[in-house]
Design a protein around this motif. Structure first.
Motif, mmCIF file in Angstrom:
data_model
loop_
_atom_site.group_PDB
_atom_site.id
_atom_site.type_symbol
_atom_site.label_atom_id
_atom_site.label_comp_id
_atom_site.label_asym_id
_atom_site.label_seq_id
_atom_site.Cartn_x
_atom_site.Cartn_y
_atom_site.Cartn_z
ATOM 1 N N LEU A 71 -15.730 34.160 -12.001
ATOM 2 C CA LEU A 71 -15.432 33.950 -10.576
ATOM 3 C C LEU A 71 -16.106 32.689 -10.032
ATOM 4 C CD1 LEU A 71 -15.722 37.585 -9.121
ATOM 5 C CD2 LEU A 71 -13.640 36.310 -9.623
ATOM 6 N N THR A 72 -17.232 32.304 -10.631
ATOM 7 C CA THR A 72 -17.942 31.098 -10.160
ATOM 8 C C THR A 72 -17.604 29.864 -10.993
ATOM 9 O OG1 THR A 72 -19.875 31.813 -11.461
ATOM 10 C CG2 THR A 72 -19.893 32.322 -9.122
ATOM 11 N N GLY A 73 -16.728 30.011 -12.004
ATOM 12 C CA GLY A 73 -16.262 28.857 -12.771
ATOM 13 C C GLY A 73 -17.133 28.483 -13.957
ATOM 14 N N ILE A 74 -18.165 29.276 -14.240
ATOM 15 C CA ILE A 74 -19.049 28.977 -15.380
ATOM 16 C C ILE A 74 -18.331 29.287 -16.697
ATOM 17 C CG2 ILE A 74 -21.231 29.624 -16.516
ATOM 18 C CD1 ILE A 74 -22.287 30.271 -13.640
ATOM 19 N N LEU A 75 -17.572 30.395 -16.726
ATOM 20 C CA LEU A 75 -16.802 30.774 -17.914
ATOM 21 C C LEU A 75 -15.311 30.657 -17.638
ATOM 22 C CD1 LEU A 75 -18.518 34.062 -19.232
ATOM 23 C CD2 LEU A 75 -18.570 31.819 -20.327
ATOM 24 N N THR A 76 -14.551 30.309 -18.684
ATOM 25 C CA THR A 76 -13.094 30.291 -18.591
ATOM 26 C C THR A 76 -12.545 31.628 -19.079
ATOM 27 O OG1 THR A 76 -13.243 27.987 -19.281
ATOM 28 C CG2 THR A 76 -11.048 28.942 -19.179
ATOM 29 N N PRO A 77 -11.631 32.256 -18.336
ATOM 30 C CA PRO A 77 -11.050 33.527 -18.798
ATOM 31 C C PRO A 77 -10.252 33.349 -20.086
ATOM 32 C CG PRO A 77 -10.533 33.121 -16.482
ATOM 33 C CD PRO A 77 -11.114 31.853 -17.026
ATOM 34 N N THR A 78 -10.217 34.384 -20.921
ATOM 35 C CA THR A 78 -9.350 34.394 -22.102
ATOM 36 C C THR A 78 -7.897 34.497 -21.657
ATOM 37 O OG1 THR A 78 -11.093 35.476 -23.377
ATOM 38 C CG2 THR A 78 -8.863 35.583 -24.283
ATOM 39 N N SER A 79 -7.646 35.340 -20.639
ATOM 40 C CA SER A 79 -6.301 35.462 -20.065
ATOM 41 C C SER A 79 -6.425 36.006 -18.647
ATOM 42 C CB SER A 79 -5.419 36.383 -20.924
ATOM 43 O OG SER A 79 -5.989 37.681 -21.006
ATOM 44 N N GLY A 80 -5.303 35.995 -17.940
ATOM 45 C CA GLY A 80 -5.303 36.459 -16.555
ATOM 46 C C GLY A 80 -5.491 35.299 -15.589
ATOM 47 N N THR A 81 -5.451 35.613 -14.299
ATOM 48 C CA THR A 81 -5.584 34.570 -13.280
ATOM 49 C C THR A 81 -6.740 34.875 -12.334
ATOM 50 O OG1 THR A 81 -4.005 35.698 -11.827
ATOM 51 C CG2 THR A 81 -3.125 34.000 -13.289
ATOM 52 N N VAL A 82 -7.419 33.812 -11.912
ATOM 53 C CA VAL A 82 -8.512 33.897 -10.932
ATOM 54 C C VAL A 82 -8.245 32.872 -9.847
ATOM 55 C CG1 VAL A 82 -10.995 33.708 -10.540
ATOM 56 C CG2 VAL A 82 -10.188 34.442 -12.765
ATOM 57 N N ARG A 83 -8.149 33.342 -8.601
ATOM 58 C CA ARG A 83 -8.078 32.454 -7.442
ATOM 59 C C ARG A 83 -9.192 32.864 -6.493
ATOM 60 N NH1 ARG A 83 -5.457 28.076 -8.398
ATOM 61 N NH2 ARG A 83 -4.980 27.740 -6.179
ATOM 62 N N VAL A 84 -10.086 31.935 -6.232
ATOM 63 C CA VAL A 84 -11.187 32.196 -5.303
ATOM 64 C C VAL A 84 -11.139 31.106 -4.240
ATOM 65 C CG1 VAL A 84 -13.678 32.518 -5.057
ATOM 66 C CG2 VAL A 84 -12.561 33.208 -7.186
ATOM 67 N N LEU A 85 -11.036 31.517 -2.984
ATOM 68 C CA LEU A 85 -10.871 30.572 -1.872
ATOM 69 C C LEU A 85 -9.660 29.661 -2.104
ATOM 70 C CD1 LEU A 85 -14.648 29.619 -1.473
ATOM 71 C CD2 LEU A 85 -13.351 31.173 -0.021
ATOM 72 N N GLY A 86 -8.640 30.233 -2.751
ATOM 73 C CA GLY A 86 -7.408 29.486 -3.017
ATOM 74 C C GLY A 86 -7.507 28.482 -4.147
ATOM 75 N N MET A 87 -8.628 28.494 -4.876
ATOM 76 C CA MET A 87 -8.832 27.509 -5.951
ATOM 77 C C MET A 87 -9.013 28.200 -7.301
ATOM 78 S SD MET A 87 -11.500 24.837 -4.152
ATOM 79 C CE MET A 87 -12.223 25.879 -2.900
ATOM 80 N N ASP A 88 -8.805 27.434 -8.369
ATOM 81 C CA ASP A 88 -9.174 27.870 -9.714
ATOM 82 C C ASP A 88 -10.625 27.432 -9.920
ATOM 83 O OD1 ASP A 88 -9.799 27.683 -12.528
ATOM 84 O OD2 ASP A 88 -7.656 27.864 -12.953
ATOM 85 N N PRO A 89 -11.571 28.401 -10.000
ATOM 86 C CA PRO A 89 -12.996 28.035 -10.030
ATOM 87 C C PRO A 89 -13.390 27.118 -11.177
ATOM 88 C CG PRO A 89 -12.728 30.393 -9.681
ATOM 89 C CD PRO A 89 -11.375 29.860 -10.031
ATOM 90 N N HIS A 90 -12.714 27.230 -12.319
ATOM 91 C CA HIS A 90 -13.087 26.423 -13.483
ATOM 92 C C HIS A 90 -12.471 25.026 -13.408
ATOM 93 C CE1 HIS A 90 -14.731 25.891 -17.481
ATOM 94 N NE2 HIS A 90 -13.594 25.344 -17.849
ATOM 95 N N ARG A 91 -11.183 24.953 -13.059
ATOM 96 C CA ARG A 91 -10.482 23.664 -13.072
ATOM 97 C C ARG A 91 -10.835 22.800 -11.865
ATOM 98 N NH1 ARG A 91 -4.901 26.179 -15.011
ATOM 99 N NH2 ARG A 91 -5.246 26.151 -17.260
ATOM 100 N N GLU A 92 -11.125 23.452 -10.741
ATOM 101 C CA GLU A 92 -11.445 22.689 -9.525
ATOM 102 C C GLU A 92 -12.924 22.838 -9.181
ATOM 103 O OE1 GLU A 92 -8.122 23.195 -6.446
ATOM 104 O OE2 GLU A 92 -7.717 24.846 -7.827
ATOM 105 N N ARG A 93 -13.741 22.781 -10.218
ATOM 106 C CA ARG A 93 -15.148 23.161 -10.094
ATOM 107 C C ARG A 93 -15.911 22.358 -9.039
ATOM 108 N NH1 ARG A 93 -18.776 26.285 -11.573
ATOM 109 N NH2 ARG A 93 -20.836 25.766 -12.353
#
Length: 338
Positions: A71-93
């Motif tokens: 959720l904080t972008g430190i790890l990349t998920p193996t699968s599934g989607t994460v949107r936090v505050l409308g952003m991808d935590p890992h890609r838009e770190r």
């Protein structure tokens, strides 16, 4: 209501490598490694709305920290989607970290050898907070957390309770929309815990700050969170109101008897509960026994009357079933809701 966190079918797997035995095995390991895939988080769905304070709980190894890291972008998920505050935590770190606050009980974001206020000034530049916003917001935070006397001290000179209050102030310096708290009160005394809890309630009311709290101290959850998400072996086993958790799993009372006789045994006490919805568990001392009963006045009166008539007691207390007890019951039953 606006969704701050939107997680769908989120999964994280880790590879666990094993070494073959012997010289020949070591040679083969140079070219191919044996490994097995271990899922830490198994296809979970979570939605958190703006202004919610959510307790995220589970035993060690349940997958809480892995989820928070995704959720904080430190790890990349193996699968599934994460949107936090409308952003991808890992890609838009880079953009993302400017919108969140994080307090990890065991890690510091303050510089160890410089004064607390110097750390704050450096973080102000990192987050690019305008002077007028910094002055108005931080004067409120500093006063609420009672850290003004600490500002000139280097972090290494602070006690744990003082440091954690300064860490919380640092995490809120840019007034983030979302605050992640991982064991924020670990090792703190009761008065410091109360100060931190009261402050978190205040900022939630004042700024509608969304809070995701992971902790082993369930009194933190009871004090702050209306909703809890419970994780077990990477899966969500409960997601709902804390009051519903209590009413579904904690309908009952505990009557604690302290007997004059240290030799009281369970076999002597069991017959006293014949025909009643109640059972005995040992207390924390040899002469203390607890009757776990349904929340019914006549049953409670019956249990007390029978015990007092049969044995001499020094003390008697009636408790609500604690949240710890409720959660232990859920884990023991192993019921999965989703």
């Amino acid at each position: 209501m606006e969704n701050i966190i939107q997680v769908e079918a989120l999964r994280k797997e880790f590879k666990s490598y094993s070494s073959r035995s012997g010289l020949q095995g070591a040679f083969r390991d140079l070219f191919t490694r044996n490994y097995k895939v271990i899922p830490a988080v198994k296809d979970i769905d979570i939605t958190v709305s703006k202004g919610e304070m959510v307790g995220y709980i589970g035993e060690n190894g349940a997958g809480k920290s892995t989820t928070i890291k995704m959720l904080t972008g430190i790890l990349t998920p193996t699968s599934g989607t994460v949107r936090v505050l409308g952003m991808d935590p890992h890609r838009e770190r880079e953009k993302f970290v400017r919108s969140i606050g994080v307090v990890f009980g065991q890690r510091s974001q303050l510089w160890w050898d410089i004064a607390v206020q110097e750390s704050f000034r450096l973080l102000k530049k990192v987050y690019n907070v305008p002077d007028h916003l910094y002055e108005s917001h931080m004067s409120y935070v500093i006063e609420s957390l009672d850290i003004a006397p600490l500002l000139d001290k280097p972090v290494r000179k602070l006690s744990l309770g003082q440091r954690m209050r300064c860490e919380l102030a640092a995490a809120l310096l840019h007034n983030p929309t979302l605050l992640f708290l991982d064991e924020p009160t670990i090792g703190l005394d009761v008065l410091v815990k109360l100060k931190i809890r009261n402050f978190l309630k205040e900022i939630n009311q004042k700024y509608q700050t969304t809070v995701l709290l992971t902790t082993h101290d369930l009194t933190d959850i009871e004090a702050l969170c209306e909703r809890v998400i419970m994780l077990d072996e990477g899966q969500i086993i409960y997601d709902g109101k804390l009051t519903n958790l209590k009413s579904s799993w904690g309908e009952g009372k505990q009557i604690e008897f302290q007997f004059t006789n240290n030799q009281i045994s369970k076999s002597l006490l069991v017959p006293l509960l014949d025909g009643l919805e109640a059972e005995w568990t040992a207390g924390d001392r040899g002469n203390v026994w607890v009757a776990n009963v349904i929340n019914d006045e006549s049953v409670i009166s019956d249990v007390i009357g029978r015990v007092v008539a049969a044995h001499k007691i020094i003390d008697l207390k009636v408790h609500e079933i604690s949240i710890e007890e409720i959660i232990r019951n859920i884990y023991e039953e192993g019921i999965i809701h989703g």
